[in-house]
Design an enzyme around this catalytic site. Structure first.
Site, mmCIF file in Angstrom:
data_model
loop_
_atom_site.group_PDB
_atom_site.id
_atom_site.type_symbol
_atom_site.label_atom_id
_atom_site.label_comp_id
_atom_site.label_asym_id
_atom_site.label_seq_id
_atom_site.Cartn_x
_atom_site.Cartn_y
_atom_site.Cartn_z
ATOM 1 N N LYS A 20 26.621 18.067 97.597
ATOM 2 C CA LYS A 20 26.921 16.753 97.031
ATOM 3 C C LYS A 20 26.430 16.669 95.590
ATOM 4 O O LYS A 20 27.133 16.154 94.709
ATOM 5 C CB LYS A 20 26.268 15.679 97.906
ATOM 6 C CG LYS A 20 26.548 14.251 97.500
ATOM 7 C CD LYS A 20 26.207 13.281 98.616
ATOM 8 C CE LYS A 20 24.712 13.216 98.881
ATOM 9 N NZ LYS A 20 24.016 12.292 97.968
ATOM 10 N N ARG A 25 28.381 16.444 89.816
ATOM 11 C CA ARG A 25 28.294 16.908 88.431
ATOM 12 C C ARG A 25 29.597 17.561 87.963
ATOM 13 O O ARG A 25 30.032 17.348 86.834
ATOM 14 C CB ARG A 25 27.111 17.879 88.310
ATOM 15 C CG ARG A 25 25.768 17.168 88.392
ATOM 16 C CD ARG A 25 24.623 18.105 88.746
ATOM 17 N NE ARG A 25 23.317 17.464 88.616
ATOM 18 C CZ ARG A 25 22.794 16.628 89.506
ATOM 19 N NH1 ARG A 25 23.451 16.359 90.621
ATOM 20 N NH2 ARG A 25 21.613 16.082 89.305
ATOM 21 N N ARG A 102 17.954 -0.762 93.499
ATOM 22 C CA ARG A 102 17.198 0.393 93.016
ATOM 23 C C ARG A 102 16.940 0.253 91.518
ATOM 24 O O ARG A 102 17.791 -0.216 90.759
ATOM 25 C CB ARG A 102 17.948 1.690 93.345
ATOM 26 C CG ARG A 102 17.999 1.901 94.857
ATOM 27 C CD ARG A 102 18.910 3.001 95.298
ATOM 28 N NE ARG A 102 18.356 4.318 95.054
ATOM 29 C CZ ARG A 102 18.893 5.437 95.536
ATOM 30 N NH1 ARG A 102 19.979 5.391 96.297
ATOM 31 N NH2 ARG A 102 18.341 6.603 95.284
ATOM 32 N N SER A 144 15.370 11.981 87.982
ATOM 33 C CA SER A 144 16.083 12.842 87.037
ATOM 34 C C SER A 144 17.507 12.352 86.787
ATOM 35 O O SER A 144 18.168 12.817 85.845
ATOM 36 C CB SER A 144 16.116 14.276 87.565
ATOM 37 O OG SER A 144 16.857 14.347 88.775
ATOM 38 N N SER A 171 11.599 16.887 89.580
ATOM 39 C CA SER A 171 12.950 17.196 90.069
ATOM 40 C C SER A 171 13.717 18.026 89.048
ATOM 41 O O SER A 171 14.905 17.787 88.787
ATOM 42 C CB SER A 171 13.729 15.920 90.412
ATOM 43 O OG SER A 171 13.124 15.239 91.481
ATOM 44 N N ASP A 270 14.237 14.926 98.553
ATOM 45 C CA ASP A 270 15.209 14.773 99.638
ATOM 46 C C ASP A 270 14.890 15.651 100.845
ATOM 47 O O ASP A 270 15.459 15.453 101.926
ATOM 48 C CB ASP A 270 16.619 15.087 99.144
ATOM 49 C CG ASP A 270 17.203 13.956 98.304
ATOM 50 O OD1 ASP A 270 16.656 12.839 98.358
ATOM 51 O OD2 ASP A 270 18.190 14.192 97.591
ATOM 52 N N LYS A 298 14.773 5.129 98.012
ATOM 53 C CA LYS A 298 15.999 5.806 98.413
ATOM 54 C C LYS A 298 16.848 4.837 99.242
ATOM 55 O O LYS A 298 16.676 3.622 99.159
ATOM 56 C CB LYS A 298 15.662 7.070 99.207
ATOM 57 C CG LYS A 298 14.923 8.129 98.401
ATOM 58 C CD LYS A 298 15.838 8.774 97.380
ATOM 59 C CE LYS A 298 15.171 9.964 96.704
ATOM 60 N NZ LYS A 298 16.100 10.647 95.761
ATOM 61 N N LYS A 371 27.575 9.342 104.557
ATOM 62 C CA LYS A 371 27.195 9.298 103.147
ATOM 63 C C LYS A 371 27.171 10.680 102.514
ATOM 64 O O LYS A 371 27.527 10.838 101.345
ATOM 65 C CB LYS A 371 25.829 8.623 103.015
ATOM 66 C CG LYS A 371 25.443 8.305 101.579
ATOM 67 C CD LYS A 371 24.178 7.477 101.536
ATOM 68 C CE LYS A 371 23.980 6.865 100.164
ATOM 69 N NZ LYS A 371 23.853 7.845 99.094
#
Length: 390
Positions: A20, A25, A102, A144, A171, A270, A298, A371
């Site tokens: 993911k 990216r 967030r 990050s 990260s 994660d 998160k 997700k």
């Protein structure tokens, strides 16, 4: 959706879905590129579909600020805030779950310095203005994702820019993935390895044909299953990947040993749910998971929800402000219903921990795996997992 897992060992060969993190990216770079790119091996999870949807909206012609529905994807939201400013002079961002709660303060601080307007109201974040070339000062110990967002946007500006970090970068693996993606699309951004990114302006993203790697983050749950006694072969992973979560391998090895273990997750937050599942079943051994404070923002407060779910299953977990202390057992009682807390990694952690429970475990809200890993339950079943949908 409720899924009840009857404890049994898994066996077989498994290929994790595509990464993911890398897919986000490559999709963004491809959409920013001149010409037509082809990105293969994309798993259409909810987060990836959010990025595809938002990039399509950004590319649509129009004079109004585009409306960008980010779903529950923090990556989509934070990556695209600077991109929207660079491309369209801003955008209107919406989302679901905890997404719009967030924190975005690292961006807001930069916007206040530069006269870029922003407002949050009724579940929508509106940003409006133009990014200008120059120096962008950020702390390195926040997500990050803020750095990645700027790295995508700054090459599009008419002059050179720098990102200056005021604290050590956490990260880093995720930033390395971003730099690798930019390079593959012909965009230059130089990092000195400490505190400075130099990003030339007036660059053009080039069209490319690329394939997304398998995902080390989701592979971590299958490593956890192996740790609990399952006979699994994990295929399709790139041993030379820039994915930071491939550190699951040395962490998995540490958890196979005797004695206390300390795992610093500042570079791989994660991984905490699968690591916690392994730690909860290290009989008589103590595991300290440290530098995990960012897990509180998160999809759920993961320090709290890891503690709640493993505790409900019968695990011994002590929650600290930015850490967990877990004392392992041989087996867990199970025989309870737990919530997935609308958090894909918490639901998958519960399913893996259920392998070594005495009694079945019911997971409420099990559909949240959509997700990041839509086929998780199908794969779990194909490996011999005994599940009942209700």
């Amino acid at each position: 959706m409720r899924i009840t897992v009857t404890p049994t060992l898994l066996k077989g060969t498994i290929t994790p879905p595509s990464s993911k993190s890398q897919a986000h990216r490559l999709i963004i770079a491809a959409a920013l590129g001149a010409g037509e790119s082809h990105i293969g091996h994309i798993t259409h999870s909810q987060d990836i579909d959010a990025t595809l949807r938002c990039m399509a909206a950004l590319k649509e012609p129009g004079e109004d600020l585009p409306l960008l529905d980010c779903g529950e994807s923090g990556s989509t939201l934070r990556f695209l805030i600077p991109v929207a400013l660079a491309l369209r002079g801003g955008g209107r961002f919406t989302g679901r779950g905890r997404l719009m709660e967030r924190p975005q303060e690292p961006y807001f601080a930069l916007f206040r310095e530069r006269g870029i307007s922003y407002r949050q109201a009724e579940g929508m974040l509106t940003v409006e203005g133009r990014l200008e070339p120059g120096d962008y000062v950020l702390p390195g110990d926040v997500s990050s994702q803020f750095i990645t967002g700027l790295l995508y946007a700054l090459p599009l500006l008419p002059g050179d820019s720098r990102i200056l970090l005021t604290t050590p970068l956490e990260s880093r693996g995720y930033v390395d993935m971003t730099l690798d993606a930019l390079e593959q699309f012909g965009v230059r951004a130089d990092y000195d390895g400490e505190s400075t990114f130099r990003v030339p302006g007036n660059q053009t993203y080039q069209a490319r044909d690329l394939t997304v790697e398998a995902d080390w983050s989701n592979a971590a749950f299958w490593y956890a299953a192996i740790s609990l006694g399952c006979d699994l072969e994990i295929q399709g992973l790139n041993a030379f990947s820039t994915q930071g979560d491939m550190c699951i391998v040395p962490y998995y090895m540490k958890l196979q040993g005797e004695g206390p273990v300390e795992l610093d997750v500042s570079q791989c937050p994660d991984l905490v749910p699968p690591l916690a599942a392994m730690a909860a079943l290290r009989r008589g051994q103590v595991t300290h998971i440290v530098n995990a404070g960012r897990l509180r923002i998160k999809e759920s407060d993961r320090l709290a929800t890891v503690t709640q779910v493993l505790g409900a299953l019968g695990g011994q977990v002590e929650e600290h402000p930015d850490a967990l202390t877990i004392t392992g057992k041989d087996r867990l009682p199970g025989g309870v219903e737990v919530s997935g807390h609308n958090d894909h990694r918490i639901a998958m952690m519960a399913a893996i921990a259920a392998i070594r429970c005495e009694e079945p475990v019911t997971i409420d809200g099990a559909e949240c795996v959509q997700k990041s890993y839509p086929e998780f339950w199908r794969d779990y079943e194909a490996l011999g997992g005994r599940i009942a949908r209700g």
